[in-house]
Structures are given as C-alpha cells and as structure tokens.
Design a protein around this motif. Structure first.
Motif, PDB file in Angstrom:
ATOM      1  N   ALA A  56       8.874  25.526 -42.705  1.00  0.00           N
ATOM      2  CA  ALA A  56       8.811  24.074 -43.406  1.00  0.00           C
ATOM      3  C   ALA A  56       8.218  24.335 -44.796  1.00  0.00           C
ATOM      4  O   ALA A  56       8.399  23.597 -45.968  1.00  0.00           O
ATOM      5  N   LEU A  57       7.414  25.601 -45.050  1.00  0.00           N
ATOM      6  CA  LEU A  57       6.561  25.710 -46.265  1.00  0.00           C
ATOM      7  C   LEU A  57       7.726  25.757 -47.388  1.00  0.00           C
ATOM      8  O   LEU A  57       7.370  24.885 -48.525  1.00  0.00           O
ATOM      9  N   GLU A  68      10.293  24.187 -48.039  1.00  0.00           N
ATOM     10  CA  GLU A  68      10.579  22.728 -48.568  1.00  0.00           C
ATOM     11  C   GLU A  68       9.568  22.181 -49.040  1.00  0.00           C
ATOM     12  O   GLU A  68       9.600  21.152 -50.033  1.00  0.00           O
ATOM     13  N   LEU A  69       8.349  22.184 -48.488  1.00  0.00           N
ATOM     14  CA  LEU A  69       7.236  21.401 -48.767  1.00  0.00           C
ATOM     15  C   LEU A  69       6.842  21.889 -50.469  1.00  0.00           C
ATOM     16  O   LEU A  69       6.506  21.126 -51.040  1.00  0.00           O
ATOM     17  N   GLU A  70       7.001  23.079 -50.599  1.00  0.00           N
ATOM     18  CA  GLU A  70       6.559  23.811 -51.852  1.00  0.00           C
ATOM     19  C   GLU A  70       7.560  23.151 -52.979  1.00  0.00           C
ATOM     20  O   GLU A  70       7.331  22.842 -54.281  1.00  0.00           O
ATOM     21  N   HIS A  81       6.760  19.667 -53.676  1.00  0.00           N
ATOM     22  CA  HIS A  81       5.721  19.700 -54.462  1.00  0.00           C
ATOM     23  C   HIS A  81       5.948  19.835 -56.317  1.00  0.00           C
ATOM     24  O   HIS A  81       5.720  19.029 -57.099  1.00  0.00           O
TER      25      HIS A  81
END
Length: 92
Positions: A49-50, A52-54, A57
């Motif tokens: 997931a990170l 995509e989250l980054e 952001h």
C-alpha cells in the motif's frame, strides 16, 4: 507516531495500531489458515500500500503547489493591471 523501541528478535521497531474488530478477525483467520503471523500480513499489506499512498501524497502536494503558483501569478497580474489603470487615470 514512530517509536525507537526495538523488537527483542532484532527485526526492527514495534509499531502499535488500533484496528477494527472485523479486520483483526479476518487477519487472524488468514494467519491461522496459512500458519503465518499477523505481522507477516501487516508488513506485506504496508509494503503493497505504501507506494500508492506516497503517490497520492505527492500528487496532492504538487496540486497544492500548482494552485498556489496560479493564485500568486493571478494576484501579480491583477496588481500590474491595477497599477497600469491607475497610471492611465492619472495621465488623463
């Protein structure tokens, strides 16, 4: 909030998080079926997931920067036009 507490096995810091009961039940069921730990699946989920989250952001940060740049340019152009109009009125 990150912590500097080290795992006794030396695998890295321990992070605590509150999860909904349904999520814990599903995680535990998967861990039991596969004979793996909760931590294994939590780490896999975070690694997946990170990125995509980054990305989300940085897209938002870029959009905010662009919005501010446009606002600043608009204000500058508006001020220049007002200054020019004021000079024209004074010269009439």
């Amino acid at each position: 909030m990150a912590t500097n507490q080290k795992n006794p096995a030396g695998r890295g810091p321990v992070v605590s998080v509150r999860l909904e009961p349904e999520l814990i039940e599903r995680l535990d069921a998967l861990a039991e079926r596969t004979k793996r730990s909760r931590g294994t699946y939590l780490r896999r989920a975070l690694w997946a997931a990170l990125p995509e989250l980054e990305r989300i952001h940085w897209e938002q940060a870029a959009a905010d920067f662009e919005e501010l740049a446009i606002k600043d340019a608009f204000e500058e152009i508006t001020q220049q036009l007002m200054d020019e109009a004021s000079k024209l009125r004074k010269s009439d």
